[in-house]
Design an enzyme around this catalytic site. Structure first.
Site, short mmCIF file in Angstrom:
data_model
loop_
_atom_site.label_atom_id
_atom_site.label_comp_id
_atom_site.label_asym_id
_atom_site.label_seq_id
_atom_site.Cartn_x
_atom_site.Cartn_y
_atom_site.Cartn_z
N ARG A 23 -4.95 4.10 -1.60
CA ARG A 23 -4.99 2.76 -2.18
C ARG A 23 -3.92 1.85 -1.58
NH1 ARG A 23 -7.84 1.75 -7.09
NH2 ARG A 23 -9.46 3.30 -7.28
N ARG A 27 -3.73 -4.28 -5.20
CA ARG A 27 -3.12 -5.32 -6.02
C ARG A 27 -1.60 -5.35 -6.02
NH1 ARG A 27 -6.81 -3.71 -10.93
NH2 ARG A 27 -6.24 -1.78 -9.90
N ASP A 72 -15.28 0.71 -1.69
CA ASP A 72 -15.13 1.46 -2.94
C ASP A 72 -16.10 2.61 -2.97
OD1 ASP A 72 -13.56 1.02 -5.64
OD2 ASP A 72 -15.51 1.92 -6.10
N TYR A 149 -19.52 8.63 -12.56
CA TYR A 149 -19.67 7.18 -12.81
C TYR A 149 -21.13 6.82 -13.09
CZ TYR A 149 -14.82 6.54 -11.51
OH TYR A 149 -13.45 6.61 -11.49
O1 CP3 Z 1 -6.71 1.14 0.29
C1 CP3 Z 1 -7.58 1.97 0.02
O2 CP3 Z 1 -7.31 3.12 -0.38
C2 CP3 Z 1 -9.04 1.63 0.31
C3 CP3 Z 1 -9.78 1.07 -0.73
C4 CP3 Z 1 -10.26 1.87 -1.94
C5 CP3 Z 1 -10.55 1.24 -3.18
N1 CP3 Z 1 -11.11 2.16 -4.01
C6 CP3 Z 1 -10.32 -0.18 -3.46
C7 CP3 Z 1 -10.30 -0.64 -4.86
C8 CP3 Z 1 -10.59 3.22 -2.09
C9 CP3 Z 1 -10.43 4.35 -1.09
C10 CP3 Z 1 -11.14 3.38 -3.40
C11 CP3 Z 1 -11.67 4.65 -3.91
C12 CP3 Z 1 -12.02 4.76 -5.34
N2 CP3 Z 1 -12.64 3.84 -6.13
C13 CP3 Z 1 -11.82 5.93 -6.11
C14 CP3 Z 1 -11.28 7.22 -5.60
C15 CP3 Z 1 -9.84 7.13 -5.30
C16 CP3 Z 1 -8.92 7.41 -6.43
O3 CP3 Z 1 -8.03 6.59 -6.69
O4 CP3 Z 1 -9.07 8.49 -7.02
C17 CP3 Z 1 -12.32 5.66 -7.41
C18 CP3 Z 1 -12.31 6.62 -8.58
C19 CP3 Z 1 -12.84 4.35 -7.40
C20 CP3 Z 1 -13.53 3.65 -8.52
C21 CP3 Z 1 -12.84 2.42 -8.94
N3 CP3 Z 1 -12.67 1.29 -8.15
C22 CP3 Z 1 -12.27 2.14 -10.20
C23 CP3 Z 1 -12.22 3.12 -11.35
C24 CP3 Z 1 -11.76 0.85 -10.15
C25 CP3 Z 1 -11.15 0.06 -11.28
C26 CP3 Z 1 -9.78 0.50 -11.56
C27 CP3 Z 1 -8.83 -0.23 -10.67
O5 CP3 Z 1 -8.02 0.46 -10.02
O6 CP3 Z 1 -8.91 -1.43 -10.65
C28 CP3 Z 1 -11.97 0.33 -8.84
C29 CP3 Z 1 -11.58 -0.99 -8.32
C30 CP3 Z 1 -10.84 -1.04 -7.01
N4 CP3 Z 1 -11.13 -0.29 -5.90
C31 CP3 Z 1 -9.78 -1.93 -6.69
C32 CP3 Z 1 -9.44 -1.70 -5.35
C33 CP3 Z 1 -8.41 -2.42 -4.51
C34 CP3 Z 1 -9.18 -2.99 -7.60
C35 CP3 Z 1 -10.12 -4.15 -7.64
C36 CP3 Z 1 -9.45 -5.48 -7.74
O7 CP3 Z 1 -9.01 -6.04 -6.71
O8 CP3 Z 1 -9.43 -6.02 -8.85
#
Ligand code: CP3
Length: 350
Positions: A23, A27, A72, A149
């Site tokens: 990640r 943010r 994502d 999911y």
């Molecule tokens: O920089 C990176 O790692 C690449 C981008 C990336 C995102 N999501 C961007 C994201 C990657 C590799 C993911 C994977 C992801 N997404 C996982 C597996 C990784 C982990 O952390 O275990 C999972 C479970 C998700 C599902 C997901 N996406 C959720 C549950 C959420 C909401 C919770 C949250 O963190 O906001 C997201 C949203 C998300 N994915 C954001 C980002 C940058 C935040 C969105 C925003 O900008 O508001």
């Protein structure tokens, strides 16, 4: 190009331990927030120029040794036919939840260059823009984590609906998992064809199982994907692209993870990485494993922990430094910048 990360994935000699951060685009960076002010999250994922821009931000700001595609793990769920929304308050919502035969029969295995072309376009832009800098990691969710999911309709605490389907209707669960496995396999092949130089399979929730259930209901599908990807790379005469398998809570299931066939195994922070290396068999490259919240410590205390992880990981054939899970939005960026500098300085070979 800085290929330290790829060399470490292959277990080759490296001048210092490479680091990237799960990640790493997100943010906690003002630069990301500035882009996000203009577009919602899904639009960002689907606009290749913007997705490429935020992918490169952490390479510029942090000096990490790899970029990870900005996207994502839920993107393929939409491509399979579900409705996907990201709500500011409750996170992702997938509808209608895939809980019965009808809704599962209605899902399709997508052609990735058709339904997820924006991802492959982002990868193609990134390979041009990153030339001479760092390698690009592509990724997908593991079938089980993706299925949670789809079955729960979003994020869950105890995965009641998922486990009920597994225990009450195993054939239905298997039919869903077979479809997701086919979709993810095709998706990862398309990412590699578009230019991804490594791929990570995220099994964030795999650790909720007993070892036996993990093997049967999560790992067996990951093994299929890894076997098929390896076979496909050979028949296509494609250079071997390292496959990283990350599970959210590894400590109880390392002996299982060892059989995944992955080139690199992720390790979370709930176990010392030297113990994890032993239980993984001692012959696999590892990635990890600093507690993401230790980035709230003063920098001298972060440095002690970096030294500890580096020395414990030295028994593995290769080590890629990372957090044990994703960086959280409240993290001070200066501490992340300092972490990368520490790993590079403290691991440098004379
Ligand atoms: O920089 C990176 O790692 C690449 C981008 C990336 C995102 N999501 C961007 C994201 C990657 C590799 C993911 C994977 C992801 N997404 C996982 C597996 C990784 C982990 O952390 O275990 C999972 C479970 C998700 C599902 C997901 N996406 C959720 C549950 C959420 C909401 C919770 C949250 O963190 O906001 C997201 C949203 C998300 N994915 C954001 C980002 C940058 C935040 C969105 C925003 O900008 O508001």
């Amino acid at each position: 190009m800085n290929d330290t990360f790829l060399k470490a994935c292959r277990g080759e000699e490296v001048p210092y331990t490479p680091i990237w951060i799960m990640r790493q685009a997100g943010r906690y960076l003002d630069q990301y927030q500035n882009v996000r002010k203009k577009v919602d999250f899904l639009t960002l994922c689907k606009t290749p120029d913007l997705a490429a821009e935020v992918t490169i931000q952490p390479v510029d700001i942090l000096n990490v040794d790899a970029a990870i595609l900005f996207s994502d793990i839920l993107i393929p769920c939409e491509a399979m036919g579900m409705n996907l929304e990201f709500q500011e308050s409750s996170g992702p919502v997938l509808s209608p939840a895939a809980r019965d035969k009808n809704s599962i029969d209605g899902l399709s295995v997508p052609d990735p260059e058709d339904k997820m072309k924006f991802v492959m376009d982002t990868i193609r832009i990134l390979r041009k823009e990153l030339t001479g800098r760092v390698p690009l990691i592509g990724f997908a969710g593991a079938p089980f984590t993706t299925a949670t999911y789809m079955i729960e309709g979003g994020t869950s605490k105890n995965f009641l609906n998922t486990k009920r389907m597994i225990y009450e209707n195993p054939d239905l669960y298997k039919s869903l998992m077979d479809k997701i496995t086919a979709a993810i396999t095709g998706y990862l092949k398309a990412q590699v064809s578009a230019g991804a130089q490594a791929v990570q399979i995220f099994d964030t929730w795999g650790g909720i199982f007993s070892p036996g259930d993990f093997r049967e209901y999560a790992l067996s599908y990951v093994i299929k994907i890894i076997e098929e990807l390896k076979k496909w790379m050979k028949t296509e005469n494609h250079e071997h692209v390292p496959i990283i398998y990350f599970v959210g809570e590894t400590a109880g299931i390392l002996e299982e993870i060892r059989t995944s066939g992955a080139d690199v195994c992720g390790v979370d922070w709930r176990i010392n990485i030297d113990d994890a290396i032993k239980r993984l068999g001692g012959d696999v490259v590892v990635q990890g494993n600093l507690d993401p919240l230790s980035l709230f410590l003063p920098q001298d205390r972060i440095e002690e922990r970096v030294k500890d992880v580096l020395s414990r990981a030295s028994s593995a054939p290769g080590h890629i430094f990372n957090l044990g899970h994703g960086v959280v939005p409240q993290t001070p960026p200066d501490n992340v910048i300092a972490l990368v500098e520490m790993v590079h300085r403290l691991s440098k070979k004379q």
